[in-house]
Structure formats: C-alpha cells, structure tokens
Design a protein around this motif. Structure first.
Motif, PDB file in Angstrom:
ATOM      1  N   CYS A  19      36.739  36.209  37.308  1.00  0.00           N
ATOM      2  CA  CYS A  19      37.172  34.835  37.564  1.00  0.00           C
ATOM      3  C   CYS A  19      37.664  34.698  38.998  1.00  0.00           C
ATOM      4  CB  CYS A  19      38.264  34.404  36.585  1.00  0.00           C
ATOM      5  SG  CYS A  19      39.849  35.211  36.839  1.00  0.00           S
ATOM      6  N   LYS A  23      39.643  28.449  45.438  1.00  0.00           N
ATOM      7  CA  LYS A  23      38.413  27.671  45.575  1.00  0.00           C
ATOM      8  C   LYS A  23      38.220  27.372  47.057  1.00  0.00           C
ATOM      9  CE  LYS A  23      40.461  23.089  44.962  1.00  0.00           C
ATOM     10  NZ  LYS A  23      41.823  23.560  45.211  1.00  0.00           N
ATOM     11  N   LYS A 116      47.328  25.068  42.304  1.00  0.00           N
ATOM     12  CA  LYS A 116      46.205  25.978  42.105  1.00  0.00           C
ATOM     13  C   LYS A 116      46.586  27.427  42.335  1.00  0.00           C
ATOM     14  CE  LYS A 116      43.360  22.730  41.071  1.00  0.00           C
ATOM     15  NZ  LYS A 116      42.898  22.577  39.686  1.00  0.00           N
ATOM     16  N   ARG A 125      45.911  36.606  32.256  1.00  0.00           N
ATOM     17  CA  ARG A 125      44.710  35.798  32.448  1.00  0.00           C
ATOM     18  C   ARG A 125      43.658  36.125  31.386  1.00  0.00           C
ATOM     19  NH1 ARG A 125      44.815  33.470  37.573  1.00  0.00           N
ATOM     20  NH2 ARG A 125      46.393  34.331  38.972  1.00  0.00           N
ATOM     21  N   ALA A 128      44.380  34.438  28.124  1.00  0.00           N
ATOM     22  CA  ALA A 128      43.985  33.031  28.193  1.00  0.00           C
ATOM     23  C   ALA A 128      42.473  32.879  28.067  1.00  0.00           C
ATOM     24  CB  ALA A 128      44.482  32.416  29.497  1.00  0.00           C
ATOM     25  N   ARG A 129      41.705  33.690  28.823  1.00  0.00           N
ATOM     26  CA  ARG A 129      40.245  33.596  28.774  1.00  0.00           C
ATOM     27  C   ARG A 129      39.711  33.900  27.383  1.00  0.00           C
ATOM     28  NH1 ARG A 129      40.493  36.619  33.427  1.00  0.00           N
ATOM     29  NH2 ARG A 129      39.609  38.419  32.363  1.00  0.00           N
ATOM     30  N   GLY A 132      40.086  31.009  25.130  1.00  0.00           N
ATOM     31  CA  GLY A 132      39.570  29.723  25.588  1.00  0.00           C
ATOM     32  C   GLY A 132      40.616  28.810  26.171  1.00  0.00           C
ATOM     33  N   ILE A 133      41.656  29.381  26.781  1.00  0.00           N
ATOM     34  CA  ILE A 133      42.751  28.597  27.344  1.00  0.00           C
ATOM     35  C   ILE A 133      42.558  28.449  28.851  1.00  0.00           C
ATOM     36  CG2 ILE A 133      45.252  28.459  27.673  1.00  0.00           C
ATOM     37  CD1 ILE A 133      44.360  28.142  24.786  1.00  0.00           C
ATOM     38  N   ASP A 134      42.639  27.206  29.343  1.00  0.00           N
ATOM     39  CA  ASP A 134      42.635  26.946  30.778  1.00  0.00           C
ATOM     40  C   ASP A 134      44.023  27.268  31.297  1.00  0.00           C
ATOM     41  OD1 ASP A 134      42.512  26.099  33.363  1.00  0.00           O
ATOM     42  OD2 ASP A 134      41.828  24.061  32.911  1.00  0.00           O
ATOM     43  N   ILE A 135      44.155  28.385  32.012  1.00  0.00           N
ATOM     44  CA  ILE A 135      45.476  28.856  32.416  1.00  0.00           C
ATOM     45  C   ILE A 135      46.174  27.882  33.354  1.00  0.00           C
ATOM     46  CG2 ILE A 135      44.801  30.187  34.465  1.00  0.00           C
ATOM     47  CD1 ILE A 135      46.693  32.419  33.337  1.00  0.00           C
ATOM     48  N   GLU A 136      45.397  27.012  34.021  1.00  0.00           N
ATOM     49  CA  GLU A 136      46.010  26.021  34.912  1.00  0.00           C
ATOM     50  C   GLU A 136      46.804  24.969  34.136  1.00  0.00           C
ATOM     51  OE1 GLU A 136      43.172  24.319  37.510  1.00  0.00           O
ATOM     52  OE2 GLU A 136      42.626  26.199  38.484  1.00  0.00           O
ATOM     53  N   LYS A 137      46.551  24.864  32.825  1.00  0.00           N
ATOM     54  CA  LYS A 137      47.266  23.895  31.998  1.00  0.00           C
ATOM     55  C   LYS A 137      48.531  24.489  31.377  1.00  0.00           C
ATOM     56  CE  LYS A 137      43.040  21.384  30.773  1.00  0.00           C
ATOM     57  NZ  LYS A 137      42.163  20.928  29.666  1.00  0.00           N
TER      58      LYS A 137
END
Length: 411
Positions: A19, A23, A116, A125, A128-129, A132-137
């Motif tokens: 990941c 960005k 970010k 991480r 979370a992956r 299926g969790i969006d770690i940014e949330k």
C-alpha cells in the motif's frame, strides 16, 4: 531524486508493494513512511530519505519489484517554484481566489495534507486491510493521533450492523445466481515470497532426508516433575539445547558452503531458526547464541519470538543470521514424517513430529510401552554424508532419551 527499493533483510531480492502511505503532491519530512512492502519474512515501511514533495509514483499496489527498482520520484526542493511545478492546478486555483478565500483554501489544503499523514504501524494497517477498513476513516487514540490496533477494532465494532446487513444482501444475491465460479485465494505477499525461496532452495541444494525415532518418555516425566515446582519448560526448549550440543560435536551441520571459493565455513555460533506457522504463512525467527543459553532462558526467548511472529512484529534482527533451522509440527498432530526443505544457505534442518505411545522390546526381550517421537533431518548432500547425519541424530536421541545427560554438557 529517485527513491528505490533497498535491501531491508538478509538476502532479500524482491518485495511486494502492499500500500501507499502518500500520494503525488504530498509534502513529506525526512524519514516519513512512504510505501509499505511485504517480503517473505516481514512487513516494512520504506522511509523518505529527505524532505520534499512527491512528484510521481512509479509502482502499483500488488506489484512485485526487485531491489534497486525506482518506487517514486521525490522533489527534495522546498522552494515555492518547485512546489508550483508539482501541484500547478492547486496553486493556480488558489492564486485566482480572493485574499480571504486564499487563506481558507490554504487552511483546507494544509488540513488535508495533515489528515493524509496517517500514523499507524504496518501490523495495524494490515488489520485494517484484512477487514476491509479504510484506515483514513479511523480516529487514532495513540500519541500524536497514532492509530493503534484497538482503534481499528472499535471501528469494526461500530460498523458491525452495516457489515451484517451487507453480508445478508450478498447471501440473498448469491442464492439467486444460477451459475457458480471457482473459489480463488490471492497468490502474493508472503505466500509468493515463500514459494520463490523454497524453489531456490530445492533446486540449489541436493536434499537428502534421514529419519529417526526418539524416545521421549523420560523427558516427559522430567517435565512433569518440573511442573510440580512451577517450572513449565516446553519440550522444544530441551530439543534446542540438545541440538546445540550436537552441532558443537558435528559442526558440519552448522556451516555455509562457498562454492565459488571452494570452502566450507564452520560457524561457532548457534543461531537457531524456529519455524512458526502464522496466518500469512511460515516465518522463521532466529534465536541467537543458543550454545550460551540455559534451557530456562531458551524457553522464555522462544515464547517471546513466537508471539512476535504471530503478531507480525518481528524486526530485521529477529529474522536474519540463522545457521540451522528446526520445525516442531508434532503439536499439530497426525505427522509421522516429512522431507523438509532447507533454508538456503543453511546446511540442514530438523523437523519434530508426532509423539505416540508404542510397544518397545528391551535388551532382555521384555515389551514395555514408551513414548516415541519421529524426527526428520534434511541435509545438504554436497556438504555432509548420510553416515554423519545418522551419528548426529543418534547423539540427539541419546540426549533426549536421558535428559540428565544434558547436565554433563552444560558450560
């Protein structure tokens, strides 16, 4: 400047991109994590060598790249001109706005960039992956807003009802389908890296496997006596100490073959790898200098290494430098023998199998019931011969058959 994949582990040649932590257009400080990668042994983060802006990302998630591959382009300049070159559209829009709008826009941009910069360990991480969790949330409760394992679990609990509803809809939709597809699982990450390493070992080393039966009756009795004194020492700790004694007497199995220089290096330190079965596949943490450790300390350190392996928290030092490997599959049950693959560039590997009670004929032709464990030893036939392997395992069986003999060999 180019940020490349460097060697983050002993003998590592490639890694899978799992990941991105940044960005294009993001500003990073020196040592900020950029990309998370997975090798056959560990998950690691590639840090930024300098401060600057991310200009371009050269790789994709799921891609396996070799050491030396360019991962991304970093603009290490902090000047405003370079900033405009990297994010021209954002600067253009800000320039066209009123002074008050400019201030508000820059505040938003700053907050977005700050948001970010997710602070979380590779293992967090991964949790979370995998779920299926969006770690940014996820909101972090650790120092400086760092996201810890508990934060992810709480997020999962809070959204459990939604997940249940989605799951029920999927079940209904699935029941209405008239055609079926084959199930698949991904062949990447640690599983893929293990496969490549095993192929390399198998086609490089001419394997030969020797089998032995080991009487562990007295060892079991000795361990039961220790338990009564609140000393719960695992059988594997005794096995490791006995193996270290055998390696001292037969150093050819604690060696490295250097074919190019036509020499065999005998290692005096016994750094024993302990194979651990994890959800992501086999991993081998290394216990160093077993020849200098007591059985009690071997047990304690082995327990710590196993826990770290299961939690995916092993460091580079924990997994490198092994000279000999063991695999204890006996507790899994059902295994009476195997032909284990050697960890290249090591010379040998021992696997311990299921222990079962069976009748044994004594020297005076009496039949008694003893607890017998099977042992498999694979060795590099370029370096050692079968007769030496037989002597090695016979000596090991002798030490385990009468564990008091271990006391005579302690220094």
């Amino acid at each position: 400047m180019e940020v490349k994949l460097h060697d983050i582990g002993e003998g590592m040649t490639e890694a899978e991109i799992t990941c991105f932590l940044i960005k294009p257009g993001d500003y990073v400080q020196a040592d900020d994590p950029l990309i998370e990668v997975q090798t056959d042994k560990m998950t690691a983060e590639i840090p930024s060598p300098k401060a600057g802006f991310i200009r371009e990302i050269k790789v994709k998630p799921g891609e396996t790249v070799t050491v030396g591959t360019t991962l991304l382009i970093l603009d290490a300049s902090n000047s405003k001109e370079h900033r405009k070159q990297i994010i021209p559209e954002r600067e253009k829009k800000i320039a066209e706005r009123s002074p008050m709008e400019k201030i508000n826009q820059r505040i938003v941009v700053t907050r977005q960039n700050h948001d970010k910069r997710i602070l979380a360990s590779p293992f967090t991480r991964k949790i979370a992956r995998d779920n299926g969790i969006d770690i940014e949330k996820v909101s972090g409760s650790g120092p400086a807003g760092r996201i810890i394992d508990e934060d992810v679990y709480q997020f999962m609990t809070a959204s459990q009802q939604t997940k249940t509803a989605i799951r029920q809809e999927e079940i209904v939709a699935s029941s209405e389908q008239t055609s079926y597809a084959n199930d698949t699982i991904p062949f990447r990450g640690r599983r893929k890296q293990i496969a490549k390493k095993m192929i390399h070992s198998l086609f490089t080393i001419p394997h030969c496997t020797h089998f032995e039966e080991v009487d562990v009756t007295d060892l079991i009795q000795f361990r039961n006596e220790l338990k009564k004194r609140n000393e719960n020492i695992s059988a594997t700790a005794f096995f490791l100490k006995a193996l270290s004694i055998c390696l001292k007497e037969f150093p050819i199995f604690n060696a490295r073959l250097d074919e190019e220089n036509e020499v065999i290096h005998l290692k005096h330190e016994h750094h024993l790898g302990i194979a651990v079965d994890t959800e992501d596949g086999l991993i081998v943490p290394v216990m160093r200098n077993v020849e200098k450790k007591s059985i009690r300390s071997i047990h304690a350190e082995m327990k710590q290494l196993t826990e770290k392996a299961l939690e995916n928290q092993l460091t580079l030092k924990d997994i490198s430098g092994g000279t000999f490997t063991i695999s204890n599959v006996g507790p899994l049950g059902g295994s009476i023998g195997a032909t284990p693959i050697i960890q290249h560039p090591e010379v040998a590997l021992v696997s311990f199998h299921k222990t079962k009670k069976m009748p044994v004929v004594t020297d005076d032709d009496q039949i008694i019931i003893r607890s017998i464990m099977n042992l498999s030893m694979s060795f590099d036939h370029r370096v050692a011969d079968g007769a030496t392997a037989v002597r090695f395992t016979s000596r090991f069986a002798e030490l385990i058959h009468d564990p008091k003999l271990l006391l005579l060999e302690l220094v």
